[in-house]
Design an enzyme around this catalytic site. Structure first.
Site, PDB file in Angstrom:
ATOM      1  N   GLY A  17       0.817  -1.207   0.000  1.00 18.98           N
ATOM      2  CA  GLY A  17       0.000   0.000   0.000  1.00 18.98           C
ATOM      3  C   GLY A  17       0.844   1.247   0.000  1.00 18.98           C
ATOM      4  O   GLY A  17       2.039   1.195  -0.284  1.00 18.98           O
ATOM      5  N   ASN A  18       0.219   2.376   0.280  1.00 21.43           N
ATOM      6  CA  ASN A  18       0.931   3.657   0.280  1.00 21.43           C
ATOM      7  C   ASN A  18       0.370   4.556   1.374  1.00 21.43           C
ATOM      8  O   ASN A  18      -0.593   4.212   2.040  1.00 21.43           O
ATOM      9  CB  ASN A  18       0.840   4.313  -1.101  1.00 21.43           C
ATOM     10  CG  ASN A  18      -0.589   4.626  -1.477  1.00 21.43           C
ATOM     11  OD1 ASN A  18      -1.213   5.513  -0.919  1.00 21.43           O
ATOM     12  ND2 ASN A  18      -1.145   3.841  -2.415  1.00 21.43           N
TER      13      ASN A  18
END
Ligand code: C5P
Length: 220
Positions: A29-30
């Site tokens: 993810g980020n």
């Protein structure tokens, strides 16, 4: 008060960051919080637009009067945005979309292998939703992208606007403590045709209003 200059318009906004599962408990993810996308949704609604907000893994209150579609993976986001875009006058891709996803999703939690060292993770490319929307847009529909850059912000932004084929690209500088998760942003709004509008450091709502100003001016 706000002008109702977006009244009668339908807009779709993506916000947050996609997550690509590795196994039942892990993902790639980020750090996107979704705050800029939510600010775009609130300001568009305040100016009279009918707003669909496709929210990827955000933890923010639903803006009043906005249709919120929660998603997690890039494929889910793509499906929701493409569906809503069919009826929209503008699509704004503010979400941070994973460029790659794991090639396969393990059905059970991946074990560490003390005897053999770390397991490599094979990745495959995700579809570029923004480029796809730009290529398939209806007459009169505007497609807006965001680009978070850590260096050569303007040069990268101009190249990206051309490469993606969108109408407008908002470029902002990111890095440790800048933009991600904060209440403020600073950006340049780049338009196909060459116009460039710098937006000084300020609340994400202020940048959102400048983006809608540009969209409203470009609508036929
Ligand atoms: O190429 P880059 O990730 O920097 O482009 C950012 C813009 O493209 C954002 O508007 C983002 O929402 C969109 N994007 C996308 N699909 C991807 C990657 C990015 O729509 N796979």
């Amino acid at each position: 008060d706000e002008p109702a200059d977006l009244a009668g318009r339908r807009v779709v906004i993506s916000a947050g960051g996609t997550r690509e599962p590795l196994d039942p408990v892990r993902y790639l993810g980020n750090r996107s919080s979704g705050k800029q996308g939510y600010a775009l949704a609130r300001t568009a609604a305040a100016r009279g637009a009918a707003v669909t907000l496709v929210a990827a893994n955000t933890a923010l209150p639903d803006p009043a009067g906005v249709t919120v579609v929660p998603v997690s993976t890039t494929e889910e986001l793509r499906e929701a945005v493409v569906k809503a875009a069919a009826e929209a006058d503008a699509v704004v891709m503010a979400a941070a979309v994973a460029d790659f996803r794991p090639a396969s999703r393990a059905p059970q939690k991946i074990k560490k292998r003390d005897d053999r060292g770390p397991e490599p993770i094979a990745l495959v490319r995700n579809p570029d939703i923004l480029a796809e929307l730009a290529a398939g847009r209806r007459p009169g529909q505007l497609v807006v992208g965001f680009a978070a850059e850590t260096e050569d912000v303007l040069a990268n932004g101009r190249a990206k606007l051309a490469r993606k084929g969108c109408d407008v690209l908002v470029v902002n500088r990111v890095g440790e403590g800048i933009a991600f998760g904060t209440e403020e942003n600073e950006a340049v709004i780049l338009e196909a045709g060459g116009a460039e509008t710098p937006v000084p450091h300020g609340p994400k709502e202020a940048l959102a209003d400048r983006v809608w100003d540009v969209v409203a001016r470009r609508w036929p």
